[in-house]
Structures are given as C-alpha cells and as structure tokens.
Motif scaffolding. Structure first.
Motif, PDB file in Angstrom:
ATOM      1  N   ASP A   1       0.749  -1.200  -0.132  1.00 44.12           N
ATOM      2  CA  ASP A   1       0.012  -0.053  -0.032  1.00 44.12           C
ATOM      3  C   ASP A   1       0.868   1.201  -0.014  1.00 44.12           C
ATOM      4  N   LEU A   2       1.855   1.087  -0.601  1.00 42.17           N
ATOM      5  CA  LEU A   2       3.005   2.367  -0.719  1.00 42.17           C
ATOM      6  C   LEU A   2       2.241   3.327  -1.864  1.00 42.17           C
ATOM      7  N   PRO A   3       2.070   4.682  -1.208  1.00 41.75           N
ATOM      8  CA  PRO A   3       1.456   5.550  -2.324  1.00 41.75           C
ATOM      9  C   PRO A   3       2.275   5.579  -3.675  1.00 41.75           C
TER      10      PRO A   3
ATOM     11  N   SER B   1      -7.628   7.118  13.876  1.00 41.72           N
ATOM     12  CA  SER B   1      -7.162   6.846  12.568  1.00 41.72           C
ATOM     13  C   SER B   1      -6.925   5.183  12.373  1.00 41.72           C
TER      14      SER B   1
ATOM     15  N   LEU C   1      -4.059   4.046  11.033  1.00 33.88           N
ATOM     16  CA  LEU C   1      -2.730   3.697  11.477  1.00 33.88           C
ATOM     17  C   LEU C   1      -2.778   3.738  12.877  1.00 33.88           C
TER      18      LEU C   1
ATOM     19  N   ARG D   1       6.857   6.143  11.633  1.00 31.43           N
ATOM     20  CA  ARG D   1       6.178   7.241  11.385  1.00 31.43           C
ATOM     21  C   ARG D   1       6.809   8.056  10.542  1.00 31.43           C
TER      22      ARG D   1
ATOM     23  N   GLU E   1       3.906  11.787   5.884  1.00 34.68           N
ATOM     24  CA  GLU E   1       2.781  11.676   5.014  1.00 34.68           C
ATOM     25  C   GLU E   1       2.080  10.050   5.364  1.00 34.68           C
ATOM     26  N   PHE E   2       2.880   9.190   6.197  1.00 33.13           N
ATOM     27  CA  PHE E   2       2.336   7.656   6.328  1.00 33.13           C
ATOM     28  C   PHE E   2       3.121   7.019   7.334  1.00 33.13           C
TER      29      PHE E   2
ATOM     30  N   CYS F   1       1.555   0.252   4.754  1.00 35.92           N
ATOM     31  CA  CYS F   1       1.822   1.656   4.764  1.00 35.92           C
ATOM     32  C   CYS F   1       0.358   1.926   4.913  1.00 35.92           C
ATOM     33  N   HIS F   2       0.073   3.087   5.944  1.00 37.30           N
ATOM     34  CA  HIS F   2      -1.204   3.610   6.352  1.00 37.30           C
ATOM     35  C   HIS F   2      -0.907   5.076   6.101  1.00 37.30           C
ATOM     36  N   PRO F   3      -1.698   5.735   5.412  1.00 37.97           N
ATOM     37  CA  PRO F   3      -1.663   7.153   4.777  1.00 37.97           C
ATOM     38  C   PRO F   3      -2.083   8.205   6.495  1.00 37.97           C
ATOM     39  N   ILE F   4      -1.231   9.281   6.647  1.00 36.96           N
ATOM     40  CA  ILE F   4      -1.638  10.028   7.456  1.00 36.96           C
ATOM     41  C   ILE F   4      -2.285  11.317   6.894  1.00 36.96           C
TER      42      ILE F   4
END
Length: 248
Positions: free
Chosen positions: A33-35, A75, A77, A89, A92-93, A117-120
């Motif tokens: 799940d990397l951007p 969230s 995350l 951390r 952005e993620f 990967c979890h987006p922030i």
C-alpha cells in the motif's frame, strides 16, 4: 528500521548497509500500500521512495492503550499501531510490520515481513508535531534507573527470582558496564547505553510477567503486576528516547 533510515538520510551510512541491516536473516521484506505503487514492492525499492524524507521526521512510535502519542487520533494507523505496538512514522504515512513465520518441508524456519503503509491525513486543526514530546535520553536514563531500583526491591521481596531463574542472569547483565546495543553511526554512546539497558529491562518485564509463576496468592500476583507497570513504561520511554534521539 527507524535507526538505519535516519542514519542513512543523514548521509552517515550507504543505502546497501540499510538494506542489509533491516533484512537481517529474514526471508524477505515487502512494503504494501505504498503511495503510487499498485502492488506490494520489495523493501529495497520502497527505501528509495523514502530518500526524500528528512531524518528528523522519521520517528519510532510505540503506542499502548492510554498513550497513542505520535499517531493521528481515531485513524486506521492508530488502530493498527495499537494492535502491533510499533510504528515507523513518516510525515505522510506510517509503516507497521506484519511478521509471518514459515517453515520448509525440511524444517528450516524463517520469517517474512510485510510493512503495511497507512496514510496520514493532514489535519490543520490538530497537526502532528514533527518531534514528539517524549523525554530526552538523559531523562529516560534517570527514569529507568529509578524505576529499576524501586521495582527490584519489590520483586526481591516477592522472591520472583526463585521461580524465574533467568531473571538473575538478566539482572546481572544490567550491572555489566560497557555493553551497548548496536545502533548505526550518528547515535551517541549514551543513546546506545540507554537502549541496551531498556532492552534488558523489557526482557525482565516479559520474563516476570509471563505467568503467575511462584506467586502464591492473588495479592502477590497483583503486587507483581503493579511493580512491573512502571518498569515497562520506563523501558518503553527509554527505547523511544534512544531511537528518536538526534543524529550527529
């Protein structure tokens, strides 16, 4: 992961050393799940995507119930981080490791790791601080020493070492001078010393808290649990302080 990424981004270690250090003897590491990536990618590829991130903005977060500092509230995350207890951390993620143990037909065992990967999402009303308000390495060292002194007296009174002989060896290791945990270049000798001490203390907490052992009553078990809580908290704070300490 955090320590080597920060040292690499400061320019103190080459990329290949980071890959070797993080992979270790594991079978493989992937990042999911990397951007910008449609599928999970090998860790070496993902690390190149992290090359633009400032070393000071790469942080270790070790959330526990009641103290999820460093993660955006409510969230995905934060929820996933609380379940695992550790997060890398970035601005952005966040990356959370999912470890799977495997065994071949011949009995050879190895581990594979997926860093999910979890987006922030940026919240202008409640932005995450670049540097968290955890204690410094010096403060962590003092708090750890105080917690260890107070806890040791109570555990001795409860005769914990009688039913956990391994604790005697662990306590002896705490008294040995000059030992250090391996950190990459850029970390201070004090950070290495505090981290090594924190890892030993965390091991003591795990050993002493595995089961009821020789506790002969509910009262003794409760006293032991009460003694271990501040020690576990101090070890956690020391780990965070060491890994997130300034790179020079």
């Amino acid at each position: 992961m955090v320590a080597w990424l920060r040292s690499w981004r400061t320019g103190l270690v080459p990329y290949d050393d980071v890959v070797s250090a993080v992979l270790g003897e594991d079978g493989e590491h992937e990042v999911a799940d990397l951007p910008g990536a449609a599928h999970a990618v090998p860790l070496p590829y993902a690390l190149k995507e992290l090359s633009r991130i400032s070393p000071d903005s790469i942080r270790l977060v070790m959330p526990v119930p009641g103290d999820p500092r460093g993660l955006p509230a409510s969230s995905g995350l934060a929820r996933a981080g609380l379940a695992v207890g550790e997060v890398v951390r970035c601005p952005e993620f966040g990356l959370i490791p999912e470890v799977t143990s495997r065994e071949s037909g011949s009995g050879v065992q190895w581990e594979t790791v997926v860093w999910r990967c979890h987006p922030i999402v940026f919240d202008p009303l409640n932005p995450l601080p670049l540097v968290d308000d955890f204690c410094t390495v010096g403060e962590a060292e003092m708090q750890l020493a105080q917690a260890l002194l107070q806890t040791t007296d109570l555990l001795v009174d409860l005769d914990v070492a009688r039913w956990r002989p391994e604790l005697a060896d662990a306590l002896m290791d705490l008294r040995k001078a000059g030992r250090s945990h391996e950190l990459p270049p850029g970390y201070s000798p004090r950070a290495e010393r505090v981290l090594h001490r924190a890892e030993l203390v965390a091991g003591i907490v795990d050993l002493a808290g595995e089961d009821d052992g020789g506790a002969t009553s509910t009262q003794e078990a409760n006293l032991r649990a009460q003694a271990l809580r501040p020690l576990a908290a101090a070890a956690r704070q020391a780990r965070l302080a060491a890994y997130n300490s300034p790179i020079r």
